[in-house]
Design an enzyme around this catalytic site. Structure first.
Site, PDB file in Angstrom:
ATOM      1  CB  VAL A 171      -0.919  -0.013   1.253  1.00  0.00           C
ATOM      2  CG1 VAL A 171      -1.713   1.293   1.378  1.00  0.00           C
ATOM      3  CG2 VAL A 171      -1.870  -1.194   1.169  1.00  0.00           C
ATOM      4  N   GLY A 172       0.430   2.290  -0.718  1.00  0.00           N
ATOM      5  CA  GLY A 172       1.091   3.611  -0.695  1.00  0.00           C
ATOM      6  C   GLY A 172       2.521   3.577  -1.179  1.00  0.00           C
ATOM      7  N   GLY A 185       3.438   3.461  -4.740  1.00  0.00           N
ATOM      8  CA  GLY A 185       3.621   3.787  -6.152  1.00  0.00           C
ATOM      9  C   GLY A 185       3.234   2.680  -7.109  1.00  0.00           C
ATOM     10  CB  SER A 229      -2.202  -0.579  -3.522  1.00  0.00           C
ATOM     11  OG  SER A 229      -2.053   0.650  -2.841  1.00  0.00           O
ATOM     12  CB  ALA A 236      -5.800   2.523  -9.227  1.00  0.00           C
ATOM     13  CB  ALA A 237      -5.372  -2.638  -7.913  1.00  0.00           C
ATOM     14  CG  ASP A 240      -2.309   5.056 -10.529  1.00  0.00           C
ATOM     15  OD1 ASP A 240      -1.557   5.547 -11.377  1.00  0.00           O
ATOM     16  OD2 ASP A 240      -1.993   4.901  -9.331  1.00  0.00           O
TER      17      ASP A 240
HETATM   18  O1  PMV Z   1       2.310   7.245  -6.499  1.00  0.00           O
HETATM   19  P1  PMV Z   1       1.277   6.906  -7.520  1.00  0.00           P
HETATM   20  O2  PMV Z   1       1.283   5.473  -7.923  1.00  0.00           O
HETATM   21  O3  PMV Z   1      -0.098   7.370  -7.120  1.00  0.00           O
HETATM   22  O4  PMV Z   1       1.658   7.732  -8.863  1.00  0.00           O
HETATM   23  C1  PMV Z   1       1.651   9.122  -8.878  1.00  0.00           C
HETATM   24  C2  PMV Z   1       1.970   9.608 -10.250  1.00  0.00           C
HETATM   25  C3  PMV Z   1       2.028  11.131 -10.372  1.00  0.00           C
HETATM   26  O5  PMV Z   1       2.329  11.415 -11.739  1.00  0.00           O
HETATM   27  C4  PMV Z   1       3.135  11.702  -9.518  1.00  0.00           C
HETATM   28  C5  PMV Z   1       0.711  11.801  -9.979  1.00  0.00           C
HETATM   29  C6  PMV Z   1      -0.451  11.506 -10.909  1.00  0.00           C
HETATM   30  O6  PMV Z   1      -1.599  11.685 -10.434  1.00  0.00           O
HETATM   31  O7  PMV Z   1      -0.253  11.158 -12.088  1.00  0.00           O
END
Ligand code: PMV
Length: 301
Positions: free
Chosen positions: A88-89, A91, A94, A96-97, A138
């Site tokens: 979780v958290g 990148g 998680s 979105a899935a 995502d």
């Molecule tokens: O950390 P994640 O998986 O939510 O990815 C963020 C990606 C960014 O480009 C930094 C922000 C976005 O909303 O696209």
């Protein structure tokens, strides 16, 4: 009972720049979140975080999905059981899935007739409501699967090579990091804006290299992208340690994925070097996860 699942994602190129309308390439990966939904007398949500009814503290995404879907169908009672292979958290998409797989489970259970496009759109609205800010990337990639160049939603070919993820074990706040970049851009627009637009150019060159299956060039471009992500302040010592250790074992390229500041990095590698790269990430203090790109978006299992 309905079981549905949806994949997480990695960015090969373009995170942060995509917030400013630049191109990014995002891939669905073979790590999934599974949701089981069955009719019952009341709403019950069960996950590693515990059990709750509609509860925006404990289960914000699933609670938001139920409330939104109540606009289409009356949902009196449902038990939702969540299992996820995604940290979780970090990148890897998680939230979105989870959001997309829950929408699809309720879509099937209550016969709402939502199309994949509608699932992706509803998922994006819910992520934006819960997080205060989210690009559609995502939720779109988790719904459709495969590899996409955004914001054009252009479907690209699957890369046929190894992907090793390195989790720093530190979570990070996407909202905060996106805000930090915006502040830096406000302070130094003549410097930061060109950097973001160069990241967009890297994505375009990346697309061309993917088309030619030119993994050496994809890797070099990932490394340049990482340098620029560092320059806009979204790197971290832990991420750099994992990134350099993966490169030292012959990965084509390595960079952070997602918001940065913690979370995960990715290394693209020849399949013969997956174990070496994975061991190097572990020795550098990360949690290695070997995966590959999947064409399978949200599905009913
Ligand atoms: O950390 P994640 O998986 O939510 O990815 C963020 C990606 C960014 O480009 C930094 C922000 C976005 O909303 O696209």
């Amino acid at each position: 009972m309905i079981t549905s699942s949806a994949p997480g994602k990695i960015y090969l190129f373009g995170e942060h720049a995509v917030v400013y309308g630049e191109s990014a390439i995002c891939c669905a990966i073979n790590l999934r979140t599974r949701v089981q939904a069955e009719l019952s007398d009341s709403v019950e949500i069960i996950s590693v975080l515990g059990r709750s009814g509609i509860n925006f503290e404990k289960h914000p995404y699933v609670s938001a999905v139920i409330e939104q879907m109540r606009k289409f169908v009356p949902i009196k009672g449902v038990t939702i059981n969540i299992n996820s292979e995604l940290p979780v958290g970090s990148g890897l998409g998680s939230s979105a899935a989870l959001t997309v797989s829950t929408i699809q489970a309720l879509n099937q259970l209550f016969d709402c007739g939502l199309s994949l496009e509608q699932i992706a759109e509803l998922g994006h609205n819910i992520e934006r409501d819960v997080q205060g800010n989210a690009s559609p990337t995502d939720t779109y990639v988790s719904t459709m699967g495969g590899v996409f160049m955004l914001p054009h939603r252009k479907k690209l070919k699957l890369a046929n090579c190894g992907i090793v993820i390195g989790d720093t074990g530190r979570d990070s706040s996407t909202k905060k990091l996106v805000l930090n970049v915006a502040e830096l851009n406000n302070s130094f627009p003549e410097i930061i804006s060109p950097i973001l637009s160069i990241i967009g150019k890297i994505t375009s060159f990346g697309e061309y290299s993917m088309y030619n299956n030119d993994y050496l060039s994809i890797g070099k471009l990932m490394n340049i992208n990482q340098g620029l992500l560092d320059s806009i302040g979204v790197g971290s010592l832990e991420l750099s340690q994992l990134i350099y250790s993966a490169r030292s074992k012959g990965a084509y390229g390595a960079k952070l994925t997602g918001a940065g500041g913690g979370g995960c990095m990715i290394a693209l590698t020849d399949t013969g070097k997956i174990n070496d790269v994975s061991d190097a990430i572990e020795s550098a203090g990360g949690i290695p996860i070997t995966t590959n790109i999947t064409d399978k978006g949200v599905i009913v299992e």
